[in-house]
Design a protein around this motif. Structure first.
Motif, PDB file in Angstrom:
ATOM      1  N   LEU A  79      21.558  34.141   3.661  1.00 22.94           N
ATOM      2  CA  LEU A  79      22.559  33.422   4.454  1.00 22.94           C
ATOM      3  C   LEU A  79      22.387  31.923   4.232  1.00 22.94           C
ATOM      4  O   LEU A  79      21.294  31.377   4.442  1.00 22.94           O
ATOM      5  CB  LEU A  79      22.405  33.748   5.941  1.00 22.94           C
ATOM      6  CG  LEU A  79      23.246  32.924   6.924  1.00 22.94           C
ATOM      7  CD1 LEU A  79      24.735  33.169   6.706  1.00 22.94           C
ATOM      8  CD2 LEU A  79      22.852  33.231   8.376  1.00 22.94           C
ATOM      9  N   VAL A  80      23.469  31.264   3.833  1.00 26.08           N
ATOM     10  CA  VAL A  80      23.455  29.810   3.661  1.00 26.08           C
ATOM     11  C   VAL A  80      24.281  29.211   4.798  1.00 26.08           C
ATOM     12  O   VAL A  80      25.492  29.443   4.890  1.00 26.08           O
ATOM     13  CB  VAL A  80      24.024  29.405   2.295  1.00 26.08           C
ATOM     14  CG1 VAL A  80      23.932  27.884   2.120  1.00 26.08           C
ATOM     15  CG2 VAL A  80      23.275  30.103   1.170  1.00 26.08           C
ATOM     16  N   GLY A  81      23.600  28.448   5.652  1.00 25.40           N
ATOM     17  CA  GLY A  81      24.248  27.891   6.838  1.00 25.40           C
ATOM     18  C   GLY A  81      23.948  28.753   8.044  1.00 25.40           C
ATOM     19  O   GLY A  81      24.566  29.799   8.225  1.00 25.40           O
TER      20      GLY A  81
ATOM     21  N   VAL B 139      25.006  36.828  -1.079  1.00 26.70           N
ATOM     22  CA  VAL B 139      24.849  35.594  -0.332  1.00 26.70           C
ATOM     23  C   VAL B 139      26.064  35.404   0.576  1.00 26.70           C
ATOM     24  O   VAL B 139      27.199  35.654   0.181  1.00 26.70           O
ATOM     25  CB  VAL B 139      24.681  34.369  -1.259  1.00 26.70           C
ATOM     26  CG1 VAL B 139      25.927  34.134  -2.103  1.00 26.70           C
ATOM     27  CG2 VAL B 139      24.341  33.123  -0.452  1.00 26.70           C
ATOM     28  N   ILE B 140      25.776  35.009   1.821  1.00 24.97           N
ATOM     29  CA  ILE B 140      26.833  34.682   2.779  1.00 24.97           C
ATOM     30  C   ILE B 140      26.882  33.164   2.896  1.00 24.97           C
ATOM     31  O   ILE B 140      25.858  32.523   3.164  1.00 24.97           O
ATOM     32  CB  ILE B 140      26.554  35.298   4.163  1.00 24.97           C
ATOM     33  CG1 ILE B 140      26.472  36.819   4.061  1.00 24.97           C
ATOM     34  CG2 ILE B 140      27.643  34.894   5.164  1.00 24.97           C
ATOM     35  CD1 ILE B 140      26.010  37.496   5.361  1.00 24.97           C
TER      36      ILE B 140
ATOM     37  N   GLU C  70      32.955  32.144   4.028  1.00 25.17           N
ATOM     38  CA  GLU C  70      33.796  31.958   5.205  1.00 25.17           C
ATOM     39  C   GLU C  70      35.140  31.340   4.817  1.00 25.17           C
ATOM     40  O   GLU C  70      35.293  30.731   3.763  1.00 25.17           O
ATOM     41  CB  GLU C  70      33.085  31.073   6.233  1.00 25.17           C
ATOM     42  CG  GLU C  70      32.273  31.861   7.249  1.00 25.17           C
ATOM     43  CD  GLU C  70      33.086  32.932   7.942  1.00 25.17           C
ATOM     44  OE1 GLU C  70      34.286  32.716   8.227  1.00 25.17           O
ATOM     45  OE2 GLU C  70      32.536  34.009   8.197  1.00 25.17           O
ATOM     46  N   LYS C  71      36.109  31.490   5.723  1.00 20.41           N
ATOM     47  CA  LYS C  71      37.427  30.909   5.485  1.00 20.41           C
ATOM     48  C   LYS C  71      37.401  29.423   5.773  1.00 20.41           C
ATOM     49  O   LYS C  71      36.573  28.964   6.585  1.00 20.41           O
ATOM     50  CB  LYS C  71      38.500  31.625   6.329  1.00 20.41           C
ATOM     51  CG  LYS C  71      38.183  31.745   7.825  1.00 20.41           C
ATOM     52  CD  LYS C  71      38.408  30.472   8.614  1.00 20.41           C
ATOM     53  CE  LYS C  71      38.046  30.609  10.065  1.00 20.41           C
ATOM     54  NZ  LYS C  71      38.037  29.338  10.791  1.00 20.41           N
ATOM     55  N   PRO C  72      38.293  28.653   5.139  1.00 25.12           N
ATOM     56  CA  PRO C  72      39.114  29.051   3.996  1.00 25.12           C
ATOM     57  C   PRO C  72      38.246  29.205   2.756  1.00 25.12           C
ATOM     58  O   PRO C  72      37.188  28.571   2.675  1.00 25.12           O
ATOM     59  CB  PRO C  72      40.087  27.877   3.859  1.00 25.12           C
ATOM     60  CG  PRO C  72      39.327  26.697   4.371  1.00 25.12           C
ATOM     61  CD  PRO C  72      38.476  27.222   5.494  1.00 25.12           C
TER      62      PRO C  72
ATOM     63  N   LEU D  38      33.595  43.091   7.840  1.00 24.25           N
ATOM     64  CA  LEU D  38      33.831  42.716   6.444  1.00 24.25           C
ATOM     65  C   LEU D  38      32.553  42.708   5.611  1.00 24.25           C
ATOM     66  O   LEU D  38      32.603  42.955   4.398  1.00 24.25           O
ATOM     67  CB  LEU D  38      34.515  41.352   6.376  1.00 24.25           C
ATOM     68  CG  LEU D  38      35.953  41.291   6.893  1.00 24.25           C
ATOM     69  CD1 LEU D  38      36.555  39.916   6.611  1.00 24.25           C
ATOM     70  CD2 LEU D  38      36.827  42.381   6.293  1.00 24.25           C
ATOM     71  N   LEU D  39      31.422  42.427   6.224  1.00 21.92           N
ATOM     72  CA  LEU D  39      30.176  42.504   5.464  1.00 21.92           C
ATOM     73  C   LEU D  39      29.857  43.966   5.130  1.00 21.92           C
ATOM     74  O   LEU D  39      29.463  44.280   3.998  1.00 21.92           O
ATOM     75  CB  LEU D  39      29.026  41.870   6.245  1.00 21.92           C
ATOM     76  CG  LEU D  39      27.658  41.910   5.560  1.00 21.92           C
ATOM     77  CD1 LEU D  39      27.714  41.269   4.171  1.00 21.92           C
ATOM     78  CD2 LEU D  39      26.592  41.245   6.421  1.00 21.92           C
TER      79      LEU D  39
END
Length: 672
Positions: free
Chosen positions: A6-8, A72-73, A98-100, A292-293
């Motif tokens: 996870l990034v962020g 990676v997220i 993540e969006k957008p 969605l994951l």
């Protein structure tokens, strides 16, 4: 077992951490690494989770690690999505971003190319697209549950405080140091409304979008828009109208509505709730949702389709690109904004925004097209003037939705002192267009707009019968009236049916002149002839069986006004004048002005001496005056024998009485 990085970890990253913990406990994945320049608090993660300051460091360590991440997220600022996704794809990882998905169309294409060349998957975090309601809605539409689809609307009414825009350096920015950010109500805060609406409209890829029109405003002191209308026309002809604000009086659940000829389907996507409304009543149902994951992990394992694949967010990216390249949002006049709360908790409220959203959705129109006082002013096709003073704007109808029967009209029409005495696309009848000519039944074609009244149904029904009136050839015009030289506009108009084929041809002539310092005269003459060699029937709801519903021909839609009075030599009030024949009919009241003030005015509609057409008058339900061409029976236009009509309108400042009206008529001579 899939290994996740996870990034962020802050902001929306907190939600991902919670979801990852849920799935890890269920044995679906293992969180092996996180990256953030501001690391999580001690004890927040298991000791087995590696912590890095950024993705670059994570990838460098990954190349030497046996337990490197597979997925990676990216829960990072908008402007970082594309470069981080590209780096992860190049390293052979699948990506959840993540969006957008990106901050520009060029970046979007780069990510598409990187995904294709690496053979990896990219899922975009539009969580609402995992709702099980979406296929159910599609089945309802395809089954004809609400008739034929007229269009879709997405509505989001949220509120955001001053503090919301202080949460990060990029919040509320269109760019930072020349780098695109494109934060805004449609691209970030209420992006799900846009993405869900596009999905329901059948627009997923770039190729599915024919056009995007933006109308962007802000009440906050930001660069980005917080109150906007976005209109998307799809490649297969459907229109999606998005009305979005962060300046509502209170937070409401956002929704997307499919409007049909037999009802509506509204999807409250944050609740996964669907409401179906038809003349038979209302049905509500809640649905489940696929995470969605989990969908991404399933796609890795089984080849299942991604629910929010990056390629299928191309339509959304077309909207983002239109916003990115649009002029900067216009600041809303503070006179139309109220602030609630104090300090960082203060938030603006755009007055009347809920009603404006409803009106825009019904008309499929932007704020500018509706003539909202704080919106951008659209230049009219022509301006009618008296001695250089504008008294009316001529609109060609090209911005009017198809089911409102697009046609030329005058709006706004003003008194010499500036009171506005016409309205267009009002909420009660969005197909009412200022002052002009319209008929609901021309050999079965609706040139009025809205539903059609038929004798067979005995009621108003939606039909695919709407025509369009357009100019043909070059008009003859002298647009400024001077003493001794009236202004005039003479046009050749084509009345074309739904298939574009001609039904009628019209010769229309407007003329106008001053009548002293406080009044002016506007005259209309028109002649309707068959476009071919066969007679054409000109009818109305009245000629099709609706009692006293004989509107059609000349029609003038008035705005709401205070102290409205309507009278003629035949009587007073709607009941006393509707359906009567008299030489003139008057309407007076106190009207608004384009500068926000009010002005007293009187309109006098004067018929030719030999006219037998009854007046059509509405004062109680809505304000409107017409001269009925086909009150209770159709009129036939024959080849070589056009149907001709004329009327004169005296537009006066002040509240005239009967004696004043007759004096004004006598002063300017025979209006006919």
């Amino acid at each position: 077992m899939p290994r996740i990085a996870l990034v962020g970890v802050h902001g929306f990253g907190e939600r991902h951490l919670a979801n990852l913990a849920r799935l890890e406990e269920a044995g679906a994945l293992e969180l092996v690494a996180v990256a953030d320049p501001n690391p999580p608090a001690p004890g927040r993660l298991k000791d087995t989770v590696a912590v890095f300051p950024d993705l670059t460091s994570l990838l460098a360590a990954r190349s030497n690690a046996e337990r490197a991440a597979d997925v990676v997220i990216l829960a990072t600022p908008i402007q970082t999505h594309a470069p981080l996704a590209g780096a992860a794809l190049a390293a052979g990882m699948d990506v959840y971003v993540e969006k957008p998905p990106t901050a520009s169309l060029a970046q979007f294409n780069d990510v598409l190319d990187a995904a294709a060349s690496s053979g990896r998957l990219v899922q975009v975090g539009f969580q609402s697209l995992g709702s099980h309601a979406l296929p159910a809605i599609r089945e309802l539409v395809e089954s004809g549950a609400i008739g034929d689809v007229l269009g879709l609307s997405a509505k989001g009414q949220w509120l955001r405080t001053k503090g919301y825009f202080k949460r990060s350096r990029w919040a509320g920015k269109r760019s930072i140091d020349g780098v695109d950010v494109v934060d805004g109500v449609a691209t970030n805060a209420l992006a799900h409304a846009v993405a869900t609406g596009l999905h329901m409209a059948g627009a997923r890829t770039l190729a599915d979008v024919a056009s995007v029109e933006t109308d962007l405003y802000r009440a906050h002191d930001t660069e980005s828009d917080d109150t906007s209308v976005i209109r998307v026309r799809t490649a297969h002809g459907t229109t999606l109208l998005c009305t979005l604000t962060l300046c509502a009086p209170e937070q409401q659940n956002p929704s997307v509505t499919v409007h049909g000829t037999g009802g509506t389907i509204t999807f409250f996507y944050t609740e996964d709730e669907v409401v179906v409304s038809t003349p038979n009543g209302e049905r509500r149902r809640k649905y489940g949702r696929t995470d969605l994951l989990e969908n991404l992990l399933d796609a890795r394992a089984t080849g299942a389709a991604l629910l929010s694949a990056v390629a299928d967010t191309g339509a959304f990216t077309a909207v983002l690109e239109a916003i990115r390249t649009a002029p900067a949002p216009l600041a809303i006049d503070p006179a139309h904004v109220t602030w609630a709360g104090d300090g960082d908790d203060a938030h603006p409220v755009v007055r009347g925004i809920a009603d404006l959203f409803e009106r825009a959705a019904k008309a499929e129109a932007t704020f500018a097209e509706l003539g909202v006082p704080w919106a951008r002013q659209l230049a009219p096709v022509r301006t009618l003037s008296i001695g250089g003073r504008p008294v009316a704007d001529y609109q060609d109808g090209s911005r009017i939705r198809a089911v409102s029967s697009p046609r030329p009209f005058l709006h706004p029409v003003r008194t010499l002192a500036g009171a506005v005495v016409t309205d267009q696309q009002p909420l009660d009848h969005v197909w009412h267009l200022g002052a002009g000519v319209a008929l609901q039944d021309v050999d079965g074609v609706n040139f009025w707009g809205g539903r059609t009244y038929t004798r067979e149904a005995g009621e108003y029904i939606w039909r695919a019968d709407h025509g369009r009136i357009t100019a043909s050839g070059t008009p003859e015009a002298e647009l400024d009236a001077l003493p001794g030289r009236p202004g005039h506009l003479r046009e050749h108009l084509a009345w074309n049916g739904p298939d574009g084929g001609p039904v009628l041809v019209e010769e229309r002539h407007w003329s106008w002149s001053g009548l002293g310092s406080s009044a002016w005269r506007l005259s209309l003459d028109f002649a309707l002839s068959p476009a071919g060699d066969r007679p054409v029937s000109l009818g109305s709801p009245g000629s099709n069986g609706r009692f006293e519903g004989g509107y059609g021909g000349f029609f003038w839609r008035l705005p709401e006004c205070a102290g409205a009075a309507v009278w003629s030599p035949a009587g007073t009030g709607e009941a006393g004048v509707h359906g009567t024949v008299s030489r003139w009919l008057a309407w007076s009241g106190t009207f608004g002005t384009e500068t926000g003030g009010t002005g007293e005015a009187t309109l006098v509609f004067v018929a030719p001496p030999a006219s037998t057409d009854p007046w059509f008058v509405r004062a109680d339900g809505y304000p409107g005056v017409g001269q009925s061409l086909a009150w209770d029976s159709p009129v036939i236009a024959e080849p070589g024998r056009p149907v001709r009509r004329s009327i004169t309108i005296l537009v006066a400042d002040g509240l005239l009485d009967t004696a004043g009206i007759e004096a004004l008529i006598n002063q300017q001579g025979d209006p006919s």
